[in-house]
Design an enzyme around this catalytic site. Structure first.
Site, PDB file in Angstrom:
ATOM      1  N   ASP A  64      -5.992   1.266   0.750  1.00 44.64           N
ATOM      2  CA  ASP A  64      -6.143   1.555   2.172  1.00 44.64           C
ATOM      3  C   ASP A  64      -7.579   1.218   2.592  1.00 44.64           C
ATOM      4  O   ASP A  64      -8.397   0.773   1.796  1.00 44.64           O
ATOM      5  CB  ASP A  64      -5.769   3.007   2.462  1.00 44.64           C
ATOM      6  CG  ASP A  64      -6.853   3.995   2.081  1.00 44.64           C
ATOM      7  OD1 ASP A  64      -7.738   3.635   1.283  1.00 44.64           O
ATOM      8  OD2 ASP A  64      -6.825   5.130   2.582  1.00 44.64           O
TER       9      ASP A  64
ATOM     10  N   LYS B  98       0.834  -1.201   0.000  1.00 47.89           N
ATOM     11  CA  LYS B  98       0.000   0.000   0.000  1.00 47.89           C
ATOM     12  C   LYS B  98       0.868   1.249   0.000  1.00 47.89           C
ATOM     13  O   LYS B  98       0.652   2.170  -0.818  1.00 47.89           O
ATOM     14  CB  LYS B  98      -0.919   0.004   1.220  1.00 47.89           C
ATOM     15  CG  LYS B  98      -1.843   1.223   1.287  1.00 47.89           C
ATOM     16  CD  LYS B  98      -2.600   1.268   2.596  1.00 47.89           C
ATOM     17  CE  LYS B  98      -1.698   1.648   3.752  1.00 47.89           C
ATOM     18  NZ  LYS B  98      -2.428   1.827   5.032  1.00 47.89           N
TER      19      LYS B  98
END
Length: 221
Positions: A161, A143
């Protein structure tokens, strides 16, 4: 629980929001592209630091943290960074440690020459893996690596996220909003998101920012 987390995202509301936010989203992506073209190595490292700060925190906390250490980022010790982050970031010691360890590795590996390092990769996945799968780059997973690369103008990466995953789950793109536990699952969700972007006629990179804005109400970096 804040009211914004009660928002339910539907395809209809997403498309309506896209019409309203498309200009702002494209402006933000253009800003990222400018960073990618013009930033020196120090600025690129600041962007990596921002993503390390944002993990487990928030975009605004990340921005405040970068501002707090910007002038000492390239030479400060863990203790000096921790002192600057105290009262700014929720994990001042851990993030200071992550930054110094990552900085030390990058100095050893490429002289902190991030632009040259980035340009050495011909494959987008290999570029992301260098940051995400490299245990010497501390505090950065898939991420955060995707976030960093997007923020310096690279395209085709999803920043999965909790906000984006929540939206993808509500839209039926994924079965659960749980974060991907490994590389293969991350790439699987990313591909599902790309397929969804094609189906609804929204540019993939624009979709990522659009989904994030549905929960946060903002088009931040």
């Amino acid at each position: 629980m804040k009211l914004k987390f009660l928002i339910m995202v539907s395809l209809e509301s997403l498309l309506s929001s896209y019409e309203k936010l498309q200009s702002s989203i494209r402006e933000r992506l253009a800003e990222f592209a400018t960073v990618g073209r013009e930033a020196d190595d120090k600025r690129l490292f600041e962007e990596l630091a921002y993503c390390i700060f944002t993990a487990g925190a928030s975009a605004r906390m990340g921005l405040k943290s970068v501002a707090a250490v910007k002038d000492i980022l390239l030479e400060a010790t863990v203790e000096q960074l921790e002192a600057a982050l105290r009262g700014v970031h929720r994990y001042p010691r851990a993030r200071a440690d992550y930054l110094v360890r990552t900085r030390s590795y990058l100095v050893e590996d490429c002289g902190l020459g991030l632009r040259q390092k980035l340009e050495s990769f011909s494959d987008a996945q290999a570029c992301r893996d260098y940051f995400a799968a490299n245990k010497q780059v501390v505090g950065v997973g898939y991420k955060e690596a995707s976030h960093f690369l997007r923020n310096i103008g690279k395209r085709g990466y999803a920043i999965l996220d909790r906000h984006v995953l929540r939206c993808l789950s509500e839209l039926g793109v994924v079965s659960t909003p749980q974060p991907p536990a490994n590389r293969s699952r991350y790439l699987e969700i990313e591909q599902l998101m790309k397929r969804f972007a094609e189906q609804v006629g929204i540019d993939f990179d624009e979709l990522d920012l659009l989904l994030w804005s549905q929960i946060t109400g903002e088009v931040l970096k």
